[in-house]
Scaffold this motif. Sequence first.
Motif, PDB file in Angstrom:
ATOM      1  N   TRP A   1      52.431  69.766   2.797  1.00 29.71           N
ATOM      2  CA  TRP A   1      51.335  70.483   3.432  1.00 29.71           C
ATOM      3  C   TRP A   1      50.260  70.882   2.451  1.00 29.71           C
ATOM      4  N   TRP A   2      50.544  70.932   1.189  1.00 29.74           N
ATOM      5  CA  TRP A   2      49.620  71.424   0.182  1.00 29.74           C
ATOM      6  C   TRP A   2      48.730  70.325  -0.392  1.00 29.74           C
ATOM      7  N   LEU A   3      48.903  69.104   0.048  1.00 25.53           N
ATOM      8  CA  LEU A   3      48.066  68.007  -0.452  1.00 25.53           C
ATOM      9  C   LEU A   3      47.010  67.647   0.569  1.00 25.53           C
ATOM     10  N   GLU A   4      45.779  67.618   0.144  1.00 28.09           N
ATOM     11  CA  GLU A   4      44.669  67.270   1.026  1.00 28.09           C
ATOM     12  C   GLU A   4      44.249  65.827   0.769  1.00 28.09           C
ATOM     13  N   ASP A   5      44.389  64.981   1.758  1.00 29.21           N
ATOM     14  CA  ASP A   5      43.873  63.624   1.641  1.00 29.21           C
ATOM     15  C   ASP A   5      43.526  63.049   3.012  1.00 29.21           C
ATOM     16  N   THR A   6      43.042  63.904   3.890  1.00 34.57           N
ATOM     17  CA  THR A   6      42.665  63.444   5.216  1.00 34.57           C
ATOM     18  C   THR A   6      41.351  62.688   5.139  1.00 34.57           C
ATOM     19  N   SER A   7      41.210  61.715   6.007  1.00 36.77           N
ATOM     20  CA  SER A   7      39.982  60.935   6.016  1.00 36.77           C
ATOM     21  C   SER A   7      38.794  61.755   6.512  1.00 36.77           C
TER      22      SER A   7
ATOM     23  N   SER B   1      44.397  59.734  19.736  1.00 40.60           N
ATOM     24  CA  SER B   1      43.099  59.228  19.276  1.00 40.60           C
ATOM     25  C   SER B   1      42.330  60.227  18.415  1.00 40.60           C
ATOM     26  N   TYR B   2      42.554  61.535  18.589  1.00 40.63           N
ATOM     27  CA  TYR B   2      41.736  62.474  17.815  1.00 40.63           C
ATOM     28  C   TYR B   2      42.421  63.057  16.578  1.00 40.63           C
ATOM     29  N   LEU B   3      43.732  63.026  16.502  1.00 38.17           N
ATOM     30  CA  LEU B   3      44.380  63.556  15.301  1.00 38.17           C
ATOM     31  C   LEU B   3      44.106  62.632  14.120  1.00 38.17           C
ATOM     32  N   ASP B   4      43.968  63.213  12.953  1.00 36.85           N
ATOM     33  CA  ASP B   4      43.638  62.476  11.741  1.00 36.85           C
ATOM     34  C   ASP B   4      44.736  61.462  11.396  1.00 36.85           C
ATOM     35  N   SER B   5      44.333  60.282  10.960  1.00 36.19           N
ATOM     36  CA  SER B   5      45.282  59.229  10.595  1.00 36.19           C
ATOM     37  C   SER B   5      46.239  59.667   9.494  1.00 36.19           C
ATOM     38  N   ALA B   6      45.757  60.468   8.551  1.00 38.91           N
ATOM     39  CA  ALA B   6      46.610  60.946   7.460  1.00 38.91           C
ATOM     40  C   ALA B   6      47.756  61.803   7.989  1.00 38.91           C
ATOM     41  N   LEU B   7      47.527  62.478   9.089  1.00 38.18           N
ATOM     42  CA  LEU B   7      48.559  63.301   9.698  1.00 38.18           C
ATOM     43  C   LEU B   7      49.697  62.430  10.240  1.00 38.18           C
ATOM     44  N   PHE B   8      49.340  61.335  10.896  1.00 34.30           N
ATOM     45  CA  PHE B   8      50.370  60.412  11.397  1.00 34.30           C
ATOM     46  C   PHE B   8      51.139  59.790  10.237  1.00 34.30           C
ATOM     47  N   GLU B   9      50.425  59.412   9.204  1.00 36.38           N
ATOM     48  CA  GLU B   9      51.089  58.828   8.041  1.00 36.38           C
ATOM     49  C   GLU B   9      52.051  59.837   7.407  1.00 36.38           C
ATOM     50  N   GLU B  10      51.652  61.089   7.353  1.00 38.23           N
ATOM     51  CA  GLU B  10      52.506  62.130   6.785  1.00 38.23           C
ATOM     52  C   GLU B  10      53.773  62.324   7.614  1.00 38.23           C
ATOM     53  N   TYR B  11      53.632  62.446   8.925  1.00 43.15           N
ATOM     54  CA  TYR B  11      54.781  62.726   9.775  1.00 43.15           C
ATOM     55  C   TYR B  11      55.595  61.485  10.110  1.00 43.15           C
TER      56      TYR B  11
END
Length: 177
Positions: free
Chosen positions: A18-24, A122-132
């Motif tokens: 959770w502490w890493l920021e790399d969202t598009s 469709s609206y959640l950030d792609s990085a979130l899907f990759e994380e989970y």
Amino acid sequence: MPYIRKYARKIHPDGRLWWLEDTSSGEEHSTDIDLIPYPALDKATKNRYRAEATLLCPALVADGKGGNGRIKTTAFKDAAMYFMTYRGVLLYNARDINSAGSVGNKIEGVVGLQRLMEKAASYLDSALFEEYWGEKVAPEDRLAWWLEKADAYTTSWDHKPSELMFLAYQKERNNRG
């Protein structure tokens, strides 16, 4: 950040970074410590957040029997972390978000979220899907990916999630393929 994330995953494979920021989108997902208790949210917000968490954590639909108990426990932790770090919500009753009396039984609770889950895909950030999810999945494939995982987790439902949910999406996808 992807390199740090990869290294951290080797050390803590079951942890959420959770502490890493790399969202598009560049949107930060850490919140102030001033958390809102889940019961204080209005019904529409609860449903939207439940849909997002269920989409990100398909193991929430798992049966608690056999080896799925550990998988489901991890899903509860993941959902609680999502609520806290991305939505600023204290979800102290994660076990009940799709199965408590206020949302119907587990099947109805999840099936009732499908329209909101479609939107969230469709609206959640792609990085979130990759994380989970641990992998990149194109927005148009996210519901299919979720259904495949959810079907594998549900052994005691009368019908698999793919037989109950996202039927128009599945029909359209089959017509294209």
